[in-house]
Design a protein around this motif. Sequence first.
Motif, PDB file in Angstrom:
ATOM      1  N   LEU A  29     119.830  27.086 -24.606  1.00 59.87           N
ATOM      2  CA  LEU A  29     120.425  26.043 -23.767  1.00 59.87           C
ATOM      3  C   LEU A  29     120.281  26.415 -22.295  1.00 59.87           C
ATOM      4  CD1 LEU A  29     123.743  25.334 -25.722  1.00 59.87           C
ATOM      5  CD2 LEU A  29     121.630  24.016 -25.790  1.00 59.87           C
ATOM      6  N   SER A  30     119.922  25.441 -21.474  1.00 58.84           N
ATOM      7  CA  SER A  30     119.785  25.657 -20.031  1.00 58.84           C
ATOM      8  C   SER A  30     120.753  24.748 -19.295  1.00 58.84           C
ATOM      9  CB  SER A  30     118.352  25.361 -19.573  1.00 58.84           C
ATOM     10  OG  SER A  30     117.428  26.184 -20.254  1.00 58.84           O
ATOM     11  N   ASP A  31     121.525  25.346 -18.418  1.00 58.94           N
ATOM     12  CA  ASP A  31     122.427  24.573 -17.573  1.00 58.94           C
ATOM     13  C   ASP A  31     121.643  24.080 -16.364  1.00 58.94           C
ATOM     14  OD1 ASP A  31     124.405  23.463 -16.090  1.00 58.94           O
ATOM     15  OD2 ASP A  31     125.639  25.269 -15.917  1.00 58.94           O
ATOM     16  N   LEU A  32     121.351  22.775 -16.318  1.00 59.58           N
ATOM     17  CA  LEU A  32     120.524  22.203 -15.252  1.00 59.58           C
ATOM     18  C   LEU A  32     121.337  21.679 -14.079  1.00 59.58           C
ATOM     19  CD1 LEU A  32     117.832  20.307 -17.380  1.00 59.58           C
ATOM     20  CD2 LEU A  32     117.742  22.617 -16.420  1.00 59.58           C
ATOM     21  N   SER A  33     122.608  22.093 -13.992  1.00 58.53           N
ATOM     22  CA  SER A  33     123.401  21.683 -12.829  1.00 58.53           C
ATOM     23  C   SER A  33     122.896  22.365 -11.564  1.00 58.53           C
ATOM     24  CB  SER A  33     124.884  21.995 -13.054  1.00 58.53           C
ATOM     25  OG  SER A  33     125.069  23.390 -13.238  1.00 58.53           O
ATOM     26  N   LYS A  68     121.302  22.556  -5.950  1.00 61.99           N
ATOM     27  CA  LYS A  68     122.295  21.886  -6.791  1.00 61.99           C
ATOM     28  C   LYS A  68     121.665  20.643  -7.407  1.00 61.99           C
ATOM     29  CE  LYS A  68     126.400  23.473  -4.293  1.00 61.99           C
ATOM     30  NZ  LYS A  68     127.635  23.063  -3.549  1.00 61.99           N
ATOM     31  N   ASN A  69     121.980  20.411  -8.652  1.00 62.00           N
ATOM     32  CA  ASN A  69     121.335  19.303  -9.381  1.00 62.00           C
ATOM     33  C   ASN A  69     122.362  18.526 -10.191  1.00 62.00           C
ATOM     34  OD1 ASN A  69     119.097  17.776 -10.213  1.00 62.00           O
ATOM     35  ND2 ASN A  69     118.863  18.982 -12.075  1.00 62.00           N
ATOM     36  N   GLU A  70     123.523  18.295  -9.570  1.00 61.82           N
ATOM     37  CA  GLU A  70     124.624  17.644 -10.291  1.00 61.82           C
ATOM     38  C   GLU A  70     124.289  16.199 -10.650  1.00 61.82           C
ATOM     39  OE1 GLU A  70     127.823  18.210  -7.612  1.00 61.82           O
ATOM     40  OE2 GLU A  70     128.092  20.347  -8.085  1.00 61.82           O
ATOM     41  N   GLU A  71     123.422  15.558  -9.854  1.00 61.05           N
ATOM     42  CA  GLU A  71     123.042  14.166 -10.151  1.00 61.05           C
ATOM     43  C   GLU A  71     121.790  14.090 -11.020  1.00 61.05           C
ATOM     44  OE1 GLU A  71     122.708  12.008  -6.535  1.00 61.05           O
ATOM     45  OE2 GLU A  71     124.739  12.505  -5.834  1.00 61.05           O
ATOM     46  N   ASP A  72     121.322  15.219 -11.507  1.00 65.46           N
ATOM     47  CA  ASP A  72     120.152  15.286 -12.395  1.00 65.46           C
ATOM     48  C   ASP A  72     118.911  14.685 -11.735  1.00 65.46           C
ATOM     49  OD1 ASP A  72     119.017  16.112 -14.758  1.00 65.46           O
ATOM     50  OD2 ASP A  72     119.259  14.172 -15.727  1.00 65.46           O
TER      51      ASP A  72
END
Length: 585
Positions: free
Chosen positions: A241-245, A304-308
Amino acid sequence: MKKYVIYLLILILGIVAGGYFFSNSKENTSAHPPINASINQEMWTCSMHPQIMQPEPGDCPICGMELIPAETGQDGLAAGQFTMTANALALANVQTMVIGATSTNVSGTINLSGNIAVNEEAIAVQASYFDGRIEKLHVNYEGQDMGKGELLASIYAPELVAAQQELLTAASLKGSQPQLYQAVRNKLKLWKLTEKQIDGIESSGKVTESFPVYATVSGTVSEVMSAEGDYVKKGQPIVKLSDLSTVWAEFDAYESQLSVFKKGQNIRITTNAYPNKSFDGKIAFIDPILDNATRTVTVRATLKNEEDIFKPGMFVSGAIEGIHGGESETELLVPTSAIMWTGERSLVYVKVKKDEPVFEMREVMLGTRIGEQIQVTSGLEAGEEIVTNGTFTVDAAAQLQGKRSMMNKLGGKSMTGHEGHAGMQQNMVLNNHNAMMPMKFSESFEKNFKEVLPIYFRLKDALVAGNTERSSLEAKAMKDALQNIDNSELGNMEKDRFGKITEMIKAITVNQDIENQRSHFVILNENMVAIASSFNSFEKTLYIQQCPMANSNRGAVWLSMDKDIKNPYFGDAMLTCGAVIDSLK
């Protein structure tokens, strides 16, 4: 008799005097050669630095090697030098400039190419905590989102079945043997069973044969590492699993640029997906190890990639502004268009005679690249004239004449036979296509053909990424669009060009091998560039780019909307190999 003796003595004296003067004349002749001999005086050069030419033997002032006699051909040129005709120079639009030293501060922007990568610090591997067989796997595909506590798999584990039976037995004795009861519960906790799960087994009084495994973190599935029916050992991974946040933006920086980078430096990032937006980041890591194959170092920023917004694999560009070069009276700056990179060497072509088209290849050492200029630390001197446009055409001429060139370090015949000669001719034709092969197209054909270009650029990007499936899909879309163009009124040459494009597109559509797709893309581009170059104008400037190492070192071109090189023939293996050789305004 006395008279005859006197005559004889005079004769002997004359012979002796004549011999003396004749001998002296020969010595003077050898000591003072005729003017023509001084004109043909032998010159001495260095085998490693052919720009060194001296009238007498000695050591090279650059590397200290012993000088060797310089070879000259029938045309009077030194080894490695060659000429080009005025017509060839005009067709290739060869341009030169005289370089000079500068002592001014140079400031500008360094542009980098890179891609989005998974933040490896946010990767978690979900493993089995006991030996068993996977009865049911609830992870179906890569890219699937998983939440913490979500069911990953159901595993049949004989050891766990036995441990549950021990728990039920110990539960009936917990009043008399509390320590045994607690030890059994702790044993189950070692297999990552929660208190709630253990209480559930105890209250039900039943053994669970197929035991659930839950995700301990949230993330996106980046790799499924097991399948239903697999027997797994304790600690064996099931899924990654990768956290893409947060993601990494990784850029390739040339060896010559390293001096200007430092951690914490601001970098402005743009993407093709969001052309009107830019994102700010800071350099968080500079790889301490240089890649010997590409002579580059990875420079990384965390975003940061909170909005994907950012997707791993996405191409990005980075700009670092306010770069300053040092002050030095001997600093030489040349346009980047003058430099040819082979991966191991950096080369330029020098015009060695001011009033004649005589050139030679020169190997140089580079310093910092600043904007569209780059420092040359050795190999050139102020006042020399170098080629700044049409370098690949000049290189092709060198190869055809058997001189030292980009692909032929030592000179001599780098290509033999019909194939080699044809290959080099092809390079020259690609550079001079517009002047040598003019074509005419109607306004309607030109309009319809231009509408196909956006699909072509998507196909090129797919080949850059090495994505065969996407390449096939884009090629099919381009094939469908080409079929809607009326080519019935085209001339024979124009129709042949258009037919070749259609033929190559069909081949890319049905082929699932990336190297095969790229080989068809070579021929497609020869014809795409030829047709596009015959049009009057475009809404936006297009760039004709060329990689000299593609097509088995014969070179290949392609069209791009961006000046930055992203090589469709090699992808990540040599992403920035090539140069802009022309533009369509």
